[in-house]
Design a protein around this motif. Sequence first.
Motif, short mmCIF file in Angstrom:
data_model
loop_
_atom_site.label_atom_id
_atom_site.label_comp_id
_atom_site.label_asym_id
_atom_site.label_seq_id
_atom_site.Cartn_x
_atom_site.Cartn_y
_atom_site.Cartn_z
N PRO A 69 25.18 54.16 40.69
CA PRO A 69 23.87 53.57 40.02
C PRO A 69 24.00 53.46 38.74
CG PRO A 69 23.61 55.54 41.04
CD PRO A 69 25.01 55.26 41.33
N THR A 70 23.53 52.18 38.03
CA THR A 70 23.87 52.20 36.68
C THR A 70 22.36 51.62 35.95
OG1 THR A 70 24.59 49.82 36.87
CG2 THR A 70 26.44 51.65 36.77
N ALA A 72 18.22 51.77 35.33
CA ALA A 72 16.98 52.40 35.49
C ALA A 72 15.80 51.53 35.44
CB ALA A 72 16.78 53.44 34.43
N SER A 104 23.72 59.35 41.05
CA SER A 104 23.05 59.34 39.59
C SER A 104 23.03 60.98 38.85
CB SER A 104 21.61 58.53 39.78
OG SER A 104 20.95 59.32 40.64
N ARG A 164 16.12 58.35 37.66
CA ARG A 164 16.63 57.81 38.91
C ARG A 164 17.24 56.53 38.69
NH1 ARG A 164 12.30 57.73 43.15
NH2 ARG A 164 12.02 55.60 42.41
N LEU A 165 18.64 56.13 38.91
CA LEU A 165 19.17 55.03 38.88
C LEU A 165 19.53 54.11 40.25
CD1 LEU A 165 22.00 56.12 36.32
CD2 LEU A 165 19.65 55.04 35.70
N LYS A 166 19.69 52.95 40.15
CA LYS A 166 19.93 52.19 41.18
C LYS A 166 21.03 51.12 40.86
CE LYS A 166 16.84 48.13 40.19
NZ LYS A 166 15.96 47.34 40.73
N SER A 194 17.96 54.01 45.90
CA SER A 194 17.91 54.98 44.90
C SER A 194 17.24 56.25 45.22
CB SER A 194 17.53 54.26 43.66
OG SER A 194 16.08 54.10 43.68
#
Length: 235
Positions: A69-70, A72, A104, A164-166, A194
């Motif tokens: 995941p990159t 936010a 993440s 938290r990243l997706k 995520s």
Amino acid sequence: MADTVDELWSNEGTREAVERGLKENEGYRLIIVGHSLGAGTATLLHLKLHYDEYKEASDIRCFAFASPPTFASVPGENTLQSLQKAQKSCSAFICDHDCVPFLSVDAVRHFLHTMTKIDGKASLHSALDRGAFARGWKDDHVHEEVKAIVTESIVLDKVAGAERLKVPARGVFWFQKKDGNNWDRACCDPEELSKLPILVSLDMVTDHLPREYEKGMESVPIPFTHSDSMFESLL
């Protein structure tokens, strides 16, 4: 990954090679593809080209396999239109129990919190049982207190840099092994993915390998289109 993107696209030779290739091959478009860290880099480059309003950005596509995941999403804030457009032209893929798409900093913090609490309950099981659990055996022998720790909802204090990243994609195709050589697939909302914890399994590393993704792709062909109707029917 972000540093790699900046270094890559700030290189005049790279930009000239891309532009020359597109000019010499009329009708072709720029497609950015990557696996693992390469996929994370690909998604960030894809976002950057849209954010910078690169002249070919309207026709760029991105395919990210096993991407960490990159991106936010900030609650209550609208994502820039250019970044929304970038996400709509990106497809991501996960193979079964691959752990990397969920790694993440926020997910790792929750994972370590859970593992620390479970470690504190080690005395509830014998050394032989703990060895069996590590090999995926005796699931029905896990103590109820340990099960409660795994399933409990955790709220940790917020830490800067641990949002938290997706994966910034329109949809994530999740290949899932059924039995033998049979596979299934689901198209998932990256925002909902995520929120999932890191899944611990015997296959969490091997499912990350390119050969497993190849098996999934060969067994369950994906229609490579970003039409609204396709995603709305699968999400």
